[in-house]
Design a protein around this motif. Sequence first.
Motif, short mmCIF file in Angstrom:
data_model
loop_
_atom_site.label_atom_id
_atom_site.label_comp_id
_atom_site.label_asym_id
_atom_site.label_seq_id
_atom_site.Cartn_x
_atom_site.Cartn_y
_atom_site.Cartn_z
N THR A 1 -20.50 8.21 -26.20
CA THR A 1 -19.15 7.66 -26.25
C THR A 1 -19.26 6.15 -26.25
OG1 THR A 1 -18.27 9.55 -25.03
CG2 THR A 1 -16.90 7.59 -25.13
N ILE A 2 -18.53 5.53 -27.17
CA ILE A 2 -18.51 4.07 -27.26
C ILE A 2 -17.11 3.57 -26.95
CG2 ILE A 2 -20.42 3.92 -28.89
CD1 ILE A 2 -18.34 3.52 -31.12
N GLU A 3 -17.02 2.31 -26.58
CA GLU A 3 -15.73 1.67 -26.35
C GLU A 3 -15.71 0.35 -27.10
OE1 GLU A 3 -14.06 -0.68 -22.73
OE2 GLU A 3 -13.80 1.46 -22.33
N ALA A 4 -14.66 0.17 -27.87
CA ALA A 4 -14.46 -1.09 -28.60
C ALA A 4 -12.98 -1.45 -28.50
CB ALA A 4 -14.88 -0.95 -30.05
N MET A 5 -12.70 -2.64 -28.09
CA MET A 5 -11.33 -3.12 -27.94
C MET A 5 -10.48 -2.15 -27.12
SD MET A 5 -10.69 -4.95 -31.63
CE MET A 5 -10.58 -3.42 -32.52
N LYS A 6 -11.06 -1.67 -26.00
CA LYS A 6 -10.39 -0.78 -25.04
C LYS A 6 -10.04 0.59 -25.61
CE LYS A 6 -8.85 -4.50 -22.20
NZ LYS A 6 -9.41 -4.51 -20.92
N MET A 7 -10.65 0.97 -26.73
CA MET A 7 -10.45 2.30 -27.30
C MET A 7 -11.77 3.04 -27.29
SD MET A 7 -7.90 1.50 -30.48
CE MET A 7 -7.69 3.24 -30.81
N GLU A 8 -11.73 4.31 -26.90
CA GLU A 8 -12.94 5.14 -26.88
C GLU A 8 -13.09 5.89 -28.20
OE1 GLU A 8 -13.02 7.87 -23.64
OE2 GLU A 8 -12.73 6.30 -22.15
N ALA A 9 -14.34 6.11 -28.58
CA ALA A 9 -14.64 6.91 -29.76
C ALA A 9 -15.99 7.59 -29.53
CB ALA A 9 -14.70 6.04 -31.00
N ALA A 10 -16.16 8.74 -30.13
CA ALA A 10 -17.42 9.48 -30.02
C ALA A 10 -18.31 9.16 -31.22
CB ALA A 10 -17.16 10.97 -29.95
N ILE A 11 -19.60 9.06 -30.95
CA ILE A 11 -20.59 9.05 -32.02
C ILE A 11 -21.07 10.50 -32.11
CG2 ILE A 11 -22.85 8.27 -32.79
CD1 ILE A 11 -22.34 5.67 -31.31
N SER A 12 -20.96 11.09 -33.29
CA SER A 12 -21.27 12.51 -33.47
C SER A 12 -22.58 12.70 -34.21
CB SER A 12 -20.15 13.19 -34.25
OG SER A 12 -18.93 13.07 -33.56
N ALA B 1 -19.42 -2.77 -33.81
CA ALA B 1 -19.82 -3.42 -32.56
C ALA B 1 -19.03 -2.80 -31.41
CB ALA B 1 -19.56 -4.91 -32.64
N SER B 2 -19.72 -2.39 -30.35
CA SER B 2 -19.06 -1.72 -29.24
C SER B 2 -20.00 -1.61 -28.06
CB SER B 2 -18.59 -0.33 -29.68
OG SER B 2 -19.68 0.39 -30.21
N ASP B 3 -19.46 -1.09 -26.95
CA ASP B 3 -20.25 -0.79 -25.77
C ASP B 3 -20.51 0.70 -25.71
OD1 ASP B 3 -20.24 -3.43 -24.64
OD2 ASP B 3 -18.17 -3.11 -24.02
N VAL B 4 -21.76 1.10 -25.58
CA VAL B 4 -22.08 2.50 -25.34
C VAL B 4 -22.06 2.67 -23.83
CG1 VAL B 4 -23.80 4.33 -25.52
CG2 VAL B 4 -23.54 2.69 -27.38
N TYR B 5 -21.20 3.54 -23.35
CA TYR B 5 -21.12 3.67 -21.90
C TYR B 5 -21.31 5.09 -21.39
CZ TYR B 5 -16.31 5.32 -22.23
OH TYR B 5 -15.19 6.04 -22.52
N LYS B 6 -21.43 6.07 -22.28
CA LYS B 6 -21.68 7.43 -21.80
C LYS B 6 -22.53 8.17 -22.82
CE LYS B 6 -19.47 11.55 -20.04
NZ LYS B 6 -18.21 12.28 -19.86
N ARG B 7 -23.57 8.79 -22.33
CA ARG B 7 -24.46 9.59 -23.15
C ARG B 7 -24.09 11.06 -22.93
NH1 ARG B 7 -30.50 8.61 -21.50
NH2 ARG B 7 -29.66 6.53 -21.60
N GLN B 8 -23.89 11.82 -24.00
CA GLN B 8 -23.56 13.24 -23.86
C GLN B 8 -24.77 14.16 -24.04
OE1 GLN B 8 -21.17 11.27 -25.27
NE2 GLN B 8 -19.26 11.96 -24.42
N VAL B 9 -25.90 13.61 -24.43
CA VAL B 9 -27.09 14.42 -24.68
C VAL B 9 -28.30 13.78 -24.02
CG1 VAL B 9 -26.25 15.35 -26.88
CG2 VAL B 9 -27.56 13.22 -26.86
N LYS B 10 -29.37 14.56 -23.93
CA LYS B 10 -30.65 14.02 -23.48
C LYS B 10 -31.71 14.47 -24.47
CE LYS B 10 -31.41 17.73 -20.11
NZ LYS B 10 -30.29 18.57 -20.51
N GLU B 11 -32.86 13.81 -24.43
CA GLU B 11 -33.94 14.17 -25.35
C GLU B 11 -34.29 15.63 -25.15
OE1 GLU B 11 -37.10 11.31 -24.93
OE2 GLU B 11 -35.84 9.70 -25.70
N GLY B 12 -34.46 16.34 -26.27
CA GLY B 12 -34.79 17.76 -26.25
C GLY B 12 -33.59 18.67 -26.41
#
Length: 69
Positions: free
Chosen positions: A30-41, A8-19
Amino acid sequence: TLDRSSAASDVYKRQVKEGDEVKAGDPVATIEAMKMEAAISATKDGKIERIAFTQPTKVEGGDLVVVIA
């Protein structure tokens, strides 16, 4: 391939676009959970077919983030 959030987290930045072309391991969001950032790869090489969220938004573990074709 369906890339999904791992917790469970907030998605706050998209690094890609469709295509966009991605390689396995490239960050797609990039997601944020409990004030820590992590990347979804990207889990495989391919093209971003669909982005399944608007930003910012909340996601739960297992929610669809992107579809890679």
